[in-house]
Design a protein around this motif. Structure first.
Motif, PDB file in Angstrom:
ATOM      1  N   ILE A  74       5.471  22.198  -3.586  1.00  0.00           N
ATOM      2  CA  ILE A  74       5.056  21.276  -4.637  1.00  0.00           C
ATOM      3  C   ILE A  74       3.625  20.831  -4.374  1.00  0.00           C
ATOM      4  O   ILE A  74       3.342  20.200  -3.349  1.00  0.00           O
ATOM      5  N   GLU A  75       2.714  21.183  -5.265  1.00  0.00           N
ATOM      6  CA  GLU A  75       1.309  20.798  -5.143  1.00  0.00           C
ATOM      7  C   GLU A  75       0.758  20.470  -6.534  1.00  0.00           C
ATOM      8  O   GLU A  75      -0.119  21.142  -7.047  1.00  0.00           O
ATOM      9  N   ALA A  76       1.311  19.444  -7.143  1.00  0.00           N
ATOM     10  CA  ALA A  76       0.886  19.051  -8.485  1.00  0.00           C
ATOM     11  C   ALA A  76      -0.256  18.042  -8.393  1.00  0.00           C
ATOM     12  O   ALA A  76      -0.291  17.190  -7.493  1.00  0.00           O
ATOM     13  N   GLU A  77      -1.191  18.137  -9.329  1.00  0.00           N
ATOM     14  CA  GLU A  77      -2.359  17.260  -9.315  1.00  0.00           C
ATOM     15  C   GLU A  77      -2.018  15.838  -9.751  1.00  0.00           C
ATOM     16  O   GLU A  77      -2.573  14.875  -9.228  1.00  0.00           O
ATOM     17  N   SER A  78      -1.113  15.684 -10.707  1.00  0.00           N
ATOM     18  CA  SER A  78      -0.828  14.360 -11.265  1.00  0.00           C
ATOM     19  C   SER A  78       0.386  13.691 -10.631  1.00  0.00           C
ATOM     20  O   SER A  78       1.003  12.814 -11.229  1.00  0.00           O
ATOM     21  N   LEU A  79       0.741  14.097  -9.408  1.00  0.00           N
ATOM     22  CA  LEU A  79       1.839  13.477  -8.670  1.00  0.00           C
ATOM     23  C   LEU A  79       1.256  12.577  -7.584  1.00  0.00           C
ATOM     24  O   LEU A  79       0.550  13.043  -6.689  1.00  0.00           O
ATOM     25  N   TYR A  80       1.553  11.284  -7.659  1.00  0.00           N
ATOM     26  CA  TYR A  80       1.014  10.299  -6.722  1.00  0.00           C
ATOM     27  C   TYR A  80       2.132   9.745  -5.853  1.00  0.00           C
ATOM     28  O   TYR A  80       3.245   9.499  -6.335  1.00  0.00           O
ATOM     29  N   LEU A  81       1.839   9.559  -4.566  1.00  0.00           N
ATOM     30  CA  LEU A  81       2.783   8.994  -3.607  1.00  0.00           C
ATOM     31  C   LEU A  81       2.335   7.591  -3.218  1.00  0.00           C
ATOM     32  O   LEU A  81       1.141   7.337  -3.040  1.00  0.00           O
ATOM     33  N   LEU A  82       3.294   6.682  -3.082  1.00  0.00           N
ATOM     34  CA  LEU A  82       2.995   5.292  -2.722  1.00  0.00           C
ATOM     35  C   LEU A  82       4.046   4.816  -1.732  1.00  0.00           C
ATOM     36  O   LEU A  82       5.244   4.862  -2.020  1.00  0.00           O
ATOM     37  N   ASN A  83       3.588   4.379  -0.565  1.00  0.00           N
ATOM     38  CA  ASN A  83       4.482   3.815   0.440  1.00  0.00           C
ATOM     39  C   ASN A  83       4.397   2.292   0.363  1.00  0.00           C
ATOM     40  O   ASN A  83       3.439   1.684   0.851  1.00  0.00           O
ATOM     41  N   GLU A  84       5.396   1.689  -0.288  1.00  0.00           N
ATOM     42  CA  GLU A  84       5.388   0.237  -0.500  1.00  0.00           C
ATOM     43  C   GLU A  84       6.819  -0.252  -0.628  1.00  0.00           C
ATOM     44  O   GLU A  84       7.673   0.434  -1.202  1.00  0.00           O
TER      45      GLU A  84
END
Length: 453
Positions: free
Chosen positions: A140-150
């Motif tokens: 998985i290497e999508a440009e519009s996928l964002y990860l957030l650790n919160e």
């Protein structure tokens, strides 16, 4: 002024009481009470009501708007959801730890992000680096996928307002918390408040939100029931960890069919869709095997053939053993009592084991007759015809009751080459299937006489 009150809340069923006790009087579970702070706000006696409120409208003549859906690029998941993800919907995905909830959500995120949708994945239980390693393993290497650790929900809302994503994934809701609530993360108060906030966030901004939830020790989605009532769709991800099969089941769906399933196979590249479950479950089947019976089971809109295996052995102890895998043990005890009473089989001094091959769970009563045939086959040491399927619900009087959607079940059996079917006689009305021989029975004795004697 707000009045602060301390209460004790059950973490299993949500029951509240003023004092602590060892067991809950509602769900009968032990050591489930935790202390929470409840704030009670008293309104004034003559407080004014809001001027503008929602107005009732007539149902007749109301034109519903066209529902907008997003495809996940996984046809099996789209079918379970009723055609795709509805814009602005709130979906709950539950399952045991390590079953693959994060894996399937990453694959869904990949399919959505490849369509140009902005996806925000809140990975509160893992670091961004851990999630990225899993994503790279899955390709998985999508440009519009964002990860957030919160883990603080207020910060998550802030990033949602800034990014304005189309899809929001919260993994998991039990780890999020609001500091203004005195309860610990995962408590009833925290879950109830955060779920309500997610609903307002999803409906108000048109964001399709997925909540990943854990399950309790009894196998139910932790909440309890608070999350299932507030969300639009409830998906349960189940399967045997020792088998590679995973089952995605829709327990609730406001935008599509309920009780539908999707089958996947886990490998090193993630979850692979299984378009024909019957071939997968029967590929390791041994023909002419004693205690083996094939039954067409119905899960939602899909019919699939499964193998029921029974084993009867002499007991070495004074108390015999009754064990089952993939079906309810209480149902097995009931069917054994019917077999002993109606056929005179001496099973009280024998150990009885029944298993559904493949590691899946079947709850529908249409497999009752197949379970009895598997037990009778092992008890008599005679194999059932391998080209025969058995369908029917069994009552306490030994009668074989009709089952729904018999045409769909027979069509699947005939498609895989089965030539004969034992089914309730009441289901024969109106059937004109010439591809498979149909034998109707009214009692369990008739079925055993046809297959085994």
């Amino acid at each position: 002024m707000a009045k602060v009150k301390s209460i004790w809340s059950c973490q299993e069923c949500g029951h509240k009481q003023a004092k602590w006790s060892g067991s809950c009087s509602i769900c009968q579970n032990w050591n489930t009470f935790s202390e929470e702070i409840e704030t009670i706000v008293k309104n004034q006696r003559f407080s004014s009501s809001p001027v503008e409120t929602a107005q009732p409208v007539k149902l007749k003549g109301l034109e519903p708007e066209q529902v907008k859906r997003f495809s996940t690029s996984l046809s099996e998941i789209d079918r379970v959801l009723g055609g795709g993800i509805v814009a602005g919907s709130l979906t709950l995905l539950g399952g045991e730890p390590g079953i693959g909830k994060s894996t399937i959500m990453l694959q869904i995120c990949h399919g959505l992000a490849m369509q140009g949708l902005t996806v925000l994945y809140v990975c509160g239980e893992e670091s961004v680096e851990q999630t990225s390693l899993r994503a790279k393993r899955l390709g998985i290497e999508a440009e519009s996928l964002y990860l957030l650790n919160e883990t603080m929900f207020g910060h998550v809302k802030l990033h949602v307002d800034r990014l304005k994503p189309d899809i929001l994934i919260i993994d998991s809701i039990q780890i999020l918390y609001k500091p203004e609530l005195p309860s610990a993360p995962g408590s009833i108060a925290q879950l109830r408040d955060i779920a309500a906030e997610c609903m307002m966030l999803s409906k108000g901004n048109g964001i399709s939100t997925f909540l990943i939830g854990h399950v309790t020790k009894t196998g139910e989605i932790a909440g309890p029931k608070v999350l299932e009532h507030i969300v639009d769709t409830v998906l349960e991800f189940e399967g045997d960890r020792h088998h590679g099969y995973r089952l995605l089941r829709a327990l609730k769906n406001r935008f599509g069919p309920t009780d539908d399933i999707a089958l996947f196979q886990m490998n090193e590249k993630g979850l692979k869709q299984v378009s024909n479950p019957s071939l997968l479950f029967l590929q390791e089947r041994m023909r002419e095997s004693i205690g083996s019976v094939i039954v067409p089971s119905l899960e939602g809109t899909r019919s699939m053939l499964i193998e029921v295996q029974g084993l009867v052995a002499a007991s070495s102890f004074s108390t015999s053993t009754r064990k089952s895998t993939g079906l309810d043990t209480n149902r097995l005890a009931l069917l054994l009592a019917v077999l002993e009473k109606r056929m005179g089989y001496s099973l009280h001094n024998c150990d009885v084991f029944v298993s559904i091959a493949g590691g899946i769970k079947i709850t529908e009563p249409a497999i009752d007759l197949a379970i009895l045939m598997a037990i009778a086959s092992s008890f008599c040491n005679r194999a059932v015809d391998p080209d025969t399927v058995v369908i029917g619900e069994v009552g306490l009087g030994g009668e074989v009751r009709s089952v729904p959607r018999i045409e769909t079940r027979l069509k699947e059996a005939a498609h895989l080459g089965f030539r004969q079917a034992i089914l309730p006689k009441r289901n024969l009305q109106g059937l004109t299937d010439k591809h498979i021989k149909l034998i109707g029975v009214d009692l369990v004795e008739e079925a055993i006489r046809v297959l085994i004697n």
